[in-house]
Scaffold this active site. Sequence first.
Site, mmCIF file in Angstrom:
data_model
loop_
_atom_site.group_PDB
_atom_site.id
_atom_site.type_symbol
_atom_site.label_atom_id
_atom_site.label_comp_id
_atom_site.label_asym_id
_atom_site.label_seq_id
_atom_site.Cartn_x
_atom_site.Cartn_y
_atom_site.Cartn_z
ATOM 1 N N ASP A 108 0.842 -1.195 0.000
ATOM 2 C CA ASP A 108 0.000 0.000 0.000
ATOM 3 C C ASP A 108 0.880 1.249 0.000
ATOM 4 O O ASP A 108 1.700 1.428 0.897
ATOM 5 C CB ASP A 108 -0.890 0.016 1.256
ATOM 6 C CG ASP A 108 -1.818 1.214 1.273
ATOM 7 O OD1 ASP A 108 -2.844 1.166 0.573
ATOM 8 O OD2 ASP A 108 -1.504 2.215 1.957
ATOM 9 N N HIS B 95 -7.848 9.311 -1.979
ATOM 10 C CA HIS B 95 -7.289 9.278 -0.624
ATOM 11 C C HIS B 95 -8.226 9.930 0.405
ATOM 12 O O HIS B 95 -8.360 9.452 1.528
ATOM 13 C CB HIS B 95 -5.929 9.990 -0.645
ATOM 14 C CG HIS B 95 -4.987 9.543 0.410
ATOM 15 N ND1 HIS B 95 -3.630 9.511 0.233
ATOM 16 C CD2 HIS B 95 -5.190 9.110 1.689
ATOM 17 C CE1 HIS B 95 -3.037 9.076 1.331
ATOM 18 N NE2 HIS B 95 -3.973 8.828 2.233
ATOM 19 N N LYS C 135 -2.786 5.935 -4.258
ATOM 20 C CA LYS C 135 -3.935 6.824 -4.002
ATOM 21 C C LYS C 135 -3.765 8.173 -4.681
ATOM 22 O O LYS C 135 -2.659 8.721 -4.727
ATOM 23 C CB LYS C 135 -4.084 7.045 -2.481
ATOM 24 C CG LYS C 135 -4.033 5.749 -1.694
ATOM 25 C CD LYS C 135 -4.262 5.937 -0.201
ATOM 26 C CE LYS C 135 -3.955 4.648 0.544
ATOM 27 N NZ LYS C 135 -2.560 4.508 0.963
ATOM 28 N N TYR D 236 2.688 10.028 0.135
ATOM 29 C CA TYR D 236 3.720 9.442 1.010
ATOM 30 C C TYR D 236 5.134 9.668 0.468
ATOM 31 O O TYR D 236 6.106 9.568 1.203
ATOM 32 C CB TYR D 236 3.540 7.925 1.178
ATOM 33 C CG TYR D 236 2.220 7.461 1.744
ATOM 34 C CD1 TYR D 236 1.344 8.334 2.374
ATOM 35 C CD2 TYR D 236 1.839 6.118 1.654
ATOM 36 C CE1 TYR D 236 0.128 7.892 2.878
ATOM 37 C CE2 TYR D 236 0.626 5.674 2.165
ATOM 38 C CZ TYR D 236 -0.226 6.573 2.758
ATOM 39 O OH TYR D 236 -1.428 6.127 3.246
HETATM 40 N N1 LIG Z 1 -5.729 6.011 3.698
HETATM 41 C C1 LIG Z 1 -5.196 6.714 4.655
HETATM 42 O O1 LIG Z 1 -5.562 7.898 4.866
HETATM 43 C C2 LIG Z 1 -4.151 6.121 5.530
HETATM 44 C C3 LIG Z 1 -3.856 6.709 6.774
HETATM 45 C C4 LIG Z 1 -2.909 6.079 7.584
HETATM 46 C C5 LIG Z 1 -2.265 4.929 7.148
HETATM 47 N N2 LIG Z 1 -2.536 4.389 5.921
HETATM 48 C C6 LIG Z 1 -1.868 3.156 5.425
HETATM 49 O O2 LIG Z 1 -1.879 2.170 6.459
HETATM 50 C C7 LIG Z 1 -0.545 1.821 6.820
HETATM 51 C C8 LIG Z 1 -0.430 1.452 8.298
HETATM 52 O O3 LIG Z 1 -0.875 2.487 9.130
HETATM 53 P P1 LIG Z 1 0.142 3.353 10.026
HETATM 54 O O4 LIG Z 1 1.410 3.502 9.290
HETATM 55 O O5 LIG Z 1 -0.599 4.555 10.447
HETATM 56 O O6 LIG Z 1 0.358 2.569 11.345
HETATM 57 P P2 LIG Z 1 0.513 1.082 11.918
HETATM 58 O O7 LIG Z 1 0.912 0.118 10.879
HETATM 59 O O8 LIG Z 1 -0.737 0.822 12.676
HETATM 60 O O9 LIG Z 1 1.695 1.318 12.931
HETATM 61 C C9 LIG Z 1 2.988 1.623 12.512
HETATM 62 C C10 LIG Z 1 3.863 1.842 13.736
HETATM 63 O O10 LIG Z 1 3.915 0.647 14.507
HETATM 64 C C11 LIG Z 1 5.246 0.211 14.666
HETATM 65 N N3 LIG Z 1 5.203 -1.261 14.583
HETATM 66 C C12 LIG Z 1 4.997 -2.011 13.488
HETATM 67 N N4 LIG Z 1 4.959 -3.305 13.786
HETATM 68 C C13 LIG Z 1 5.146 -3.392 15.117
HETATM 69 C C14 LIG Z 1 5.230 -4.482 16.008
HETATM 70 N N5 LIG Z 1 5.091 -5.743 15.589
HETATM 71 N N6 LIG Z 1 5.447 -4.216 17.322
HETATM 72 C C15 LIG Z 1 5.579 -2.939 17.748
HETATM 73 N N7 LIG Z 1 5.503 -1.862 16.942
HETATM 74 C C16 LIG Z 1 5.299 -2.092 15.634
HETATM 75 C C17 LIG Z 1 6.035 0.847 13.543
HETATM 76 O O11 LIG Z 1 7.364 1.077 13.933
HETATM 77 P P3 LIG Z 1 8.638 0.818 12.987
HETATM 78 O O12 LIG Z 1 8.287 1.218 11.596
HETATM 79 O O13 LIG Z 1 9.657 1.717 13.604
HETATM 80 O O14 LIG Z 1 8.973 -0.649 13.103
HETATM 81 C C18 LIG Z 1 5.290 2.179 13.389
HETATM 82 O O15 LIG Z 1 5.741 3.107 14.336
HETATM 83 C C19 LIG Z 1 0.255 3.056 6.394
HETATM 84 O O16 LIG Z 1 1.643 2.805 6.335
HETATM 85 C C20 LIG Z 1 -0.397 3.396 5.086
HETATM 86 O O17 LIG Z 1 0.056 2.527 4.061
HETATM 87 C C21 LIG Z 1 -3.495 4.958 5.120
#
Ligand SMILES: NC(=O)c1ccc[n+]([C@@H]2O[C@H](COP(=O)([O-])OP(=O)(O)OC[C@H]3O[C@@H](n4cnc5c(N)ncnc54)[C@H](OP(=O)(O)O)[C@@H]3O)[C@@H](O)[C@H]2O)c1
Length: 344
Positions: A77, A140, A107, A82
């Site tokens: 994704d 998005h 997106k 980004y």
């Molecule tokens: N459509 C939208 O508006 C939108 C908004 C937000 C996100 N997204 C998409 O969804 C994806 C995921 O959401 P997100 O990036 O907000 O957050 P997330 O995946 O819920 O959390 C990411 C955070 O968690 C940490 N992490 C990952 N695996 C872990 C584990 N097993 N144990 C402990 N900590 C862990 C990562 O640290 P490290 O990287 O330092 O390991 C990072 O700080 C995004 O990357 C993006 O592709 C889309």
Amino acid sequence: MFSRTVKSANSRLSQLSSQLSPQVKLSQIRTMATQHTHCKLNTGAQIPAIGFGTWQDADAQEAAVTEALKAGYIHIDTARIYGTEPAVGRAIKKSGIPREKLFITTKLWNNSHHPDDVMPALEASLKDLDTPYVDLYLMHWPSPFARSDTLMPKDSNGKIQPGEADYVDTWKAMEATLKSGKTKAIGISNFSKAEVERLLNETSVVPAAHQLELHPWLQQHDFVEWNKSKDIHVTQYSPFGNQNEIYSSGQHLGKLIDDETLVEVGKKYGKNGAQTALAWGIAHGHSVLPKSKTPSRIRENLEGDFTLSEEDVKKLDGIDKKMRFNDPSRSFGWEFYKDLEGKK
Ligand SMILES: NC(=O)c1ccc[n+]([C@@H]2O[C@H](COP(=O)([O-])OP(=O)(O)OC[C@H]3O[C@@H](n4cnc5c(N)ncnc54)[C@H](OP(=O)(O)O)[C@@H]3O)[C@@H](O)[C@H]2O)c1
């Protein structure tokens, strides 16, 4: 809409484990037997339940995506905003994995909502991703910014300049990208129920997917069921809730992945809180998008594709806090999520 292509029931794993030497840990056997759950989109295409998120840490993303592809992720994704499309493209190329084996989502950003800007924006994304098509192209946000070459057009006071394009017209231009073959499916992200309803009433293609903030602390049960009833697949972003350090609200709550019930349920399966949060989403038929730049976490998150018992899913359904962490309404100049849970 929801199928497990590789079944690896926990009972079978336990059986296998009892036949092996004690040196072989159950977690290793699970690794060997990773599920690859897929869900079906309304186009008939399969979307892998676990996708790799690439928001933030742009400089680390080529290595992270390379690691993810090596670990076995086949769904990535990304998004124009980004700045990670080039890194994703390079990592895919380096991996040597044939394009048709992968599911790639990107997106459309808010500065390109004018119908005439949609195809050029898609083409710029395809160029950076070095691919002739994306499997899923999402709007998005429903909110337009001013037409601009910059992603965040601002006025002299540093305020984002809103645009005039109506998301219904933007969607119609996205529908045209399907005909070009440059997108295999189109969908939305961050829409309220009323905004989705308007799309359904005024356009002809039902979104294949809705990507939204969703995790065990923001379950939005009714909205999720409503999307499904319209044949719209639900994809969870921020599946670890406030693990994303950019989110400042709810810090007093501690971290979702340390939630006592989540951790306790996970222990039964030899899984941690992060993996269990992913399995909860998959049990509900959603795709989940964990992001990590840390190789060990990248690998362990893929092991979040396992089957929770119905009883455990119910237990986790009970930990909802209706806690929304991502709401840029003020900076984007658009009131998001008006009719949804967790709106403050
Ligand atoms: N459509 C939208 O508006 C939108 C908004 C937000 C996100 N997204 C998409 O969804 C994806 C995921 O959401 P997100 O990036 O907000 O957050 P997330 O995946 O819920 O959390 C990411 C955070 O968690 C940490 N992490 C990952 N695996 C872990 C584990 N097993 N144990 C402990 N900590 C862990 C990562 O640290 P490290 O990287 O330092 O390991 C990072 O700080 C995004 O990357 C993006 O592709 C889309």
